[in-house]
Scaffold this active site. Structure first.
Site, mmCIF file in Angstrom:
data_model
loop_
_atom_site.group_PDB
_atom_site.id
_atom_site.type_symbol
_atom_site.label_atom_id
_atom_site.label_comp_id
_atom_site.label_asym_id
_atom_site.label_seq_id
_atom_site.Cartn_x
_atom_site.Cartn_y
_atom_site.Cartn_z
ATOM 1 C CG HIS A 238 -85.052 -67.339 44.831
ATOM 2 N ND1 HIS A 238 -84.968 -66.038 44.400
ATOM 3 C CD2 HIS A 238 -84.249 -67.412 45.925
ATOM 4 C CE1 HIS A 238 -84.161 -65.355 45.200
ATOM 5 N NE2 HIS A 238 -83.710 -66.164 46.147
ATOM 6 C CD GLU B 33 -76.836 -66.668 42.853
ATOM 7 O OE1 GLU B 33 -76.696 -65.657 43.534
ATOM 8 O OE2 GLU B 33 -77.889 -66.948 42.235
ATOM 9 C CD GLN C 215 -80.414 -67.641 45.431
ATOM 10 O OE1 GLN C 215 -81.152 -67.452 46.402
ATOM 11 N NE2 GLN C 215 -79.649 -66.687 44.926
ATOM 12 C CG HIS D 105 -83.084 -67.172 51.168
ATOM 13 N ND1 HIS D 105 -81.822 -67.655 50.922
ATOM 14 C CD2 HIS D 105 -83.507 -66.616 49.996
ATOM 15 C CE1 HIS D 105 -81.490 -67.400 49.663
ATOM 16 N NE2 HIS D 105 -82.504 -66.778 49.076
ATOM 17 C CD GLU E 52 -83.146 -62.916 47.810
ATOM 18 O OE1 GLU E 52 -82.951 -64.102 48.181
ATOM 19 O OE2 GLU E 52 -82.679 -62.448 46.767
HETATM 20 N N1 CMX Z 1 -83.033 -68.871 58.534
HETATM 21 C C1 CMX Z 1 -83.591 -68.798 59.778
HETATM 22 N N2 CMX Z 1 -82.915 -68.354 60.872
HETATM 23 C C2 CMX Z 1 -81.638 -67.977 60.675
HETATM 24 C C3 CMX Z 1 -80.998 -68.027 59.417
HETATM 25 C C4 CMX Z 1 -81.754 -68.510 58.322
HETATM 26 N N3 CMX Z 1 -81.233 -68.590 57.105
HETATM 27 N N4 CMX Z 1 -79.727 -67.568 59.553
HETATM 28 C C5 CMX Z 1 -79.556 -67.265 60.840
HETATM 29 N N5 CMX Z 1 -80.700 -67.503 61.514
HETATM 30 C C6 CMX Z 1 -80.929 -67.344 62.955
HETATM 31 C C7 CMX Z 1 -79.919 -68.182 63.747
HETATM 32 O O1 CMX Z 1 -80.400 -69.498 63.921
HETATM 33 C C8 CMX Z 1 -79.794 -67.422 65.038
HETATM 34 O O2 CMX Z 1 -80.862 -67.765 65.881
HETATM 35 P P1 CMX Z 1 -80.649 -67.953 67.485
HETATM 36 O O3 CMX Z 1 -80.198 -66.586 67.972
HETATM 37 O O4 CMX Z 1 -82.004 -68.337 67.984
HETATM 38 O O5 CMX Z 1 -79.597 -69.000 67.656
HETATM 39 C C9 CMX Z 1 -79.963 -65.958 64.606
HETATM 40 O O6 CMX Z 1 -80.646 -65.999 63.346
HETATM 41 C C10 CMX Z 1 -78.622 -65.274 64.416
HETATM 42 O O7 CMX Z 1 -77.843 -66.089 63.567
HETATM 43 P P2 CMX Z 1 -76.257 -66.001 63.345
HETATM 44 O O8 CMX Z 1 -75.800 -67.271 62.736
HETATM 45 O O9 CMX Z 1 -75.583 -65.491 64.564
HETATM 46 O O10 CMX Z 1 -76.138 -65.028 62.180
HETATM 47 P P3 CMX Z 1 -76.065 -63.463 62.081
HETATM 48 O O11 CMX Z 1 -76.934 -62.754 63.070
HETATM 49 O O12 CMX Z 1 -74.645 -63.083 61.957
HETATM 50 O O13 CMX Z 1 -76.754 -63.366 60.641
HETATM 51 C C11 CMX Z 1 -78.572 -62.926 59.249
HETATM 52 C C12 CMX Z 1 -78.067 -63.770 60.404
HETATM 53 C C13 CMX Z 1 -79.954 -63.418 58.839
HETATM 54 C C14 CMX Z 1 -78.656 -61.462 59.703
HETATM 55 C C15 CMX Z 1 -77.558 -63.084 58.052
HETATM 56 O O14 CMX Z 1 -77.501 -64.443 57.702
HETATM 57 C C16 CMX Z 1 -77.902 -62.238 56.853
HETATM 58 O O15 CMX Z 1 -77.676 -61.045 56.819
HETATM 59 N N6 CMX Z 1 -78.477 -62.860 55.790
HETATM 60 C C17 CMX Z 1 -78.830 -62.148 54.583
HETATM 61 C C18 CMX Z 1 -77.813 -62.365 53.451
HETATM 62 C C19 CMX Z 1 -77.761 -63.787 52.978
HETATM 63 O O16 CMX Z 1 -78.277 -64.712 53.596
HETATM 64 N N7 CMX Z 1 -77.097 -63.974 51.782
HETATM 65 C C20 CMX Z 1 -76.983 -65.275 51.139
HETATM 66 C C21 CMX Z 1 -78.057 -65.499 50.095
HETATM 67 C C22 CMX Z 1 -77.863 -64.608 48.879
HETATM 68 C C23 CMX Z 1 -79.006 -64.669 47.855
HETATM 69 O O17 CMX Z 1 -80.078 -65.156 48.142
HETATM 70 O O18 CMX Z 1 -78.774 -64.163 46.733
HETATM 71 CO CO CO Z 2 -81.997 -65.690 47.281
#
Ligand code: CMX
Ligand code: CO
Length: 152
Positions: free
Chosen positions: A19, A55, A72, A96, A146
């Site tokens: 997705h 979602e 998604q 993502h 993912e």
């Molecule tokens: N795509 C690309 N870059 C991303 C991003 C995304 N979705 N989310 C965050 N970033 C980048 C930010 O732009 C930032 O970059 P800079 O340092 O250059 O400014 C950096 O990552 C850190 O971002 P943050 O906002 O401070 O966020 P965190 O470090 O706290 O968290 C991440 C980032 C990826 C570790 C966290 O979003 C995560 O653990 N994601 C996984 C879980 C998730 O997204 N769940 C929802 C979807 C569930 C599903 O699909 O079922």
């Molecule tokens: Co997902």
């Protein structure tokens, strides 16, 4: 000897695009957009409190390995969730990509050995009891990635 085809695929075990995750502010309005514009229908809808999302999975097509490809749609359920943070910074849009695998733990281990940060030490519960793991976007060319193993 069985005539069943021998499964093939890359060493990572990732065999399909499962997705594309889209961050949105209003799930019902986004569902309506995808239905009205493309004719995609909701196959599944749920709240995942661990991920902080409400979602919907919209079916795009089935695949010949029994998997399927979805859009998604993700609406945050709380202000400190990843999707809420993403919306605050970027607004609505692609959040993502998710690749399908038959063995998410093995795929994550192999990818981790190649220097990509795996964000979940153990797979978590994703949509419809799937098992999911995230890879850090900073190690994936800016794309939050993912890995998903479907429950079937
Ligand atoms: N795509 C690309 N870059 C991303 C991003 C995304 N979705 N989310 C965050 N970033 C980048 C930010 O732009 C930032 O970059 P800079 O340092 O250059 O400014 C950096 O990552 C850190 O971002 P943050 O906002 O401070 O966020 P965190 O470090 O706290 O968290 C991440 C980032 C990826 C570790 C966290 O979003 C995560 O653990 N994601 C996984 C879980 C998730 O997204 N769940 C929802 C979807 C569930 C599903 O699909 O079922
Ligand atoms: Co997902």
């Amino acid at each position: 000897m069985s005539d069943a085809p021998v499964p093939t695929g890359p060493f990572s075990g990732l065999t399909r695009l499962d997705h594309v995750g889209i961050a949105c502010r209003d799930l019902d309005a986004s569902i309506e957009f995808y239905r009205r514009t493309y004719g995609f229908e909701v196959e599944h809808q749920e709240v995942n409190e661990e991920q902080g999302v409400r979602e919907a999975m919209l079916l795009v097509n089935g695949t010949d390995d029994g998997g399927a490809t979805y859009i998604q749609l993700l609406e945050p359920t709380r202000d400190d969730s990843p999707v809420a943070k993403f919306l605050e910074r970027n607004g609505e849009g692609v959040h993502h990509l998710a690749f399908g695998t038959a063995d998410v733990a093995a795929s994550a281990e192999g990818i981790g050995e190649r220097g990509v940060r795996v964000l979940d030490a153990e797979p978590r519960v994703g949509t419809a009891d799937s098992r999911i793991v995230f890879l850090h976007p900073k190690d994936c060319g800016g794309v939050l990635t993912e890995l998903v193993q479907s429950s079937q």
